[in-house]
Scaffold this active site. Structure first.
Site, PDB file in Angstrom:
ATOM      1  N   ARG A  75       0.827  -1.200   0.000  1.00  0.00           N
ATOM      2  CA  ARG A  75       0.000   0.000   0.000  1.00  0.00           C
ATOM      3  C   ARG A  75       0.868   1.259   0.000  1.00  0.00           C
ATOM      4  NH1 ARG A  75      -2.322  -0.300   4.714  1.00  0.00           N
ATOM      5  NH2 ARG A  75      -1.272   1.460   5.683  1.00  0.00           N
ATOM      6  N   TYR A 128     -15.862  18.595 -15.192  1.00  0.00           N
ATOM      7  CA  TYR A 128     -16.305  17.199 -15.192  1.00  0.00           C
ATOM      8  C   TYR A 128     -17.340  16.975 -14.090  1.00  0.00           C
ATOM      9  CZ  TYR A 128     -15.978  12.207 -14.013  1.00  0.00           C
ATOM     10  OH  TYR A 128     -16.268  10.907 -13.686  1.00  0.00           O
ATOM     11  N   ASP A 204      -6.497  19.849 -14.626  1.00  0.00           N
ATOM     12  CA  ASP A 204      -6.864  18.513 -15.089  1.00  0.00           C
ATOM     13  C   ASP A 204      -6.490  18.449 -16.571  1.00  0.00           C
ATOM     14  OD1 ASP A 204      -8.116  16.225 -16.065  1.00  0.00           O
ATOM     15  OD2 ASP A 204      -9.801  16.393 -14.672  1.00  0.00           O
ATOM     16  N   LYS A 229      -7.967   7.252 -19.177  1.00  0.00           N
ATOM     17  CA  LYS A 229      -8.245   7.782 -20.507  1.00  0.00           C
ATOM     18  C   LYS A 229      -7.034   7.620 -21.424  1.00  0.00           C
ATOM     19  CE  LYS A 229     -12.154   9.075 -18.559  1.00  0.00           C
ATOM     20  NZ  LYS A 229     -11.961   9.031 -17.116  1.00  0.00           N
TER      21      LYS A 229
END
Length: 447
Positions: A75, A128, A204, A229
């Site tokens: 982690r 978004y 972004d 993406k």
């Protein structure tokens, strides 16, 4: 337990020397595609494997307490995630520190958590839907976040008046989703620096990827990507990332601390897949861009289309700004296309048009009825959310990706029932154009 693993050493130019003395490190002067393929992907030292193996171990042997090879618990750090982060820092020009997350939304959430309670965020209004939802419906309740959404093309005085004493962050998407509005990033950075509160500027950069735009070179403090993406590019991974310049070491450490605390980490397999995908990012983005501008031109010619939204078109109101915001390597690519008349059709008579990513939005003549008929008639474009994969996708933002935004606010942003968003893939351009044209004809014939 230590919560942060030791990063690989930084070179003078801000990039990681992940060769560990085995070779001379790759330099920032190496081309974008060269770095995409080689940085963070050196042959495995133990086996010589050209492609690094997937490290699935959750824990790591310590020779004595605290004496280990840089990893304790997966982690907190994993070889595949480290390799991906090294690649991302190299590709996002101006980046020295990259942090990979389990999703783009987890990236956004962690950045917002890092600015603390009762802070104010100034955001571009055409944002978004998931980001809008997190600001307005999650962070507002969990940490008292205040948010203002505004048109960041407003005049300087209006923007400065919207920055408060507790404004800790300005959130930019450029181009915006889904209307592809542009934000003059250097201008917003300058305004942020001139205000006493000196908020961080986050961009972004998902829509353009590190190939077409380099926000850190434009002055931004943080670049955010949904790796799902374009960077991964194959529609088989959900991931996100934040990339920061070298001088934000403390902020990066805080983001890692929060990430480790709430566990928003990507799996080794997903990290491996995303790194596989980014090796062809430069090739795919060139193909996405060339196809997109061709599709945009075809849409402009159609009598069934009311308006085409693609900043790479000469007809777009902010075409000049789009060109100014191009990354150095993208500008070199665009100028090369403009310099010769080739099979792609970029001759002197269309020199104002240029590839600017693979996203194209347009308003079909009519309304929701025509839009739905168009979407169901497509053969190669798949009706689906998301974007940035090698395959072409189409969607209706008002009812899909931006359905969480109230209807009145959508209307103000121009997100109506006739607005269609295309993610133009890398299929043959002629086939995509033919598909769009036949769907338009079908939609108009049903009126």
């Amino acid at each position: 337990m230590t919560i942060a693993h030791n990063p690989t050493p930084l070179l003078a130019n801000g990039h990681h020397d992940i060769q560990h003395g085995r070779k001379k490190p790759l330099s920032y002067v190496d081309g974008f595609g060269t770095r995409a393929i080689h940085v963070g992907s050196e042959p495995d030292p133990s086996t010589g494997a050209v492609i690094p193996p997937i490290s699935l171990s959750t824990t790591y042997k310590q020779d004595s307490v605290g004496n280990h090879k840089g990893f304790e618990y997966s982690r907190s750090g994993n070889p595949n995630r480290d390799a991906l982060e090294t690649s991302l820092a190299s590709l996002e020009s101006g980046g020295a520190i990259a942090i990979a997350f389990s999703s783009g939304s987890a990236t956004t959430a962690t950045i917002v958590q890092a600015i603390g309670p009762n802070a104010h965020v100034l955001s571009v209004n055409d944002v978004y839907g998931g980001t809008f939802r997190y600001f307005k419906r999650v962070a507002s309740e969990t940490q008292g976040l205040q948010s203002t959404f505004m048109d960041l093309s407003a005049d300087d005085d209006t923007i400065l008046a919207s920055i408060r004493d507790n404004t800790k962050l300005i959130w930019i998407e450029s181009p915006t989703n889904p209307t592809l509005r542009l934000v003059d990033i250097p201008r917003i950075v300058s305004l942020a620096r001139s205000h006493p509160s000196r908020p961080l500027v986050a961009v972004d950069n998902t829509f353009l990827s590190p190939f077409y735009q380099s926000p850190l070179l434009l002055g931004a403090d943080i670049v955010v990507h949904s790796l799902t993406k374009y960077i991964n590019g194959h529609s088989d991974v959900v991931m996100g990332a934040a990339i920061l310049p070298a001088h934000h070491v403390q902020l990066a450490a805080k983001l890692r601390f929060l990430q480790n605390g709430h566990g928003a980490v990507p799996s080794p397999h997903d990290s491996w897949l995303a790194q596989r995908g980014l090796k062809t990012l430069h090739l795919r983005m060139k193909a996405h861009g060339v196809n997109a501008v061709k599709v945009a031109r075809a849409l402009e010619r159609s009598p069934h289309v009311e308006e085409v939204l693609y900043p790479g078109l000469a007809s777009h109101a902010r075409n000049d700004l789009a060109y100014r915001l191009l990354s150095p390597h993208a500008r070199k690519f665009v100028d090369g296309l403009r310099s010769v008349a080739d099979e792609d059709g970029f001759s002197s008579d269309t020199e104002g048009d240029f590839p600017y990513g693979g996203m194209v939005s347009f308003r079909i003549r009519g309304g929701g009825f025509e839009a739905n008929k168009f979407l169901t008639a497509l053969r190669l474009f798949t009706l689906a959310e998301s974007l940035g994969g090698v395959e072409s996708l189409a969607e209706l933002p008002a009812q899909m990706t931006h359905g969480s935004i109230p209807e009145k606010e959508r209307a103000l942003l121009g997100i109506g029932d006739n607005l269609i968003r295309l993610s133009v893939g890398i299929e043959e351009a002629e086939d995509l154009i033919r598909d769009v044209e036949q769907a338009l004809e079908y939609a108009s014939s049903m009126v």
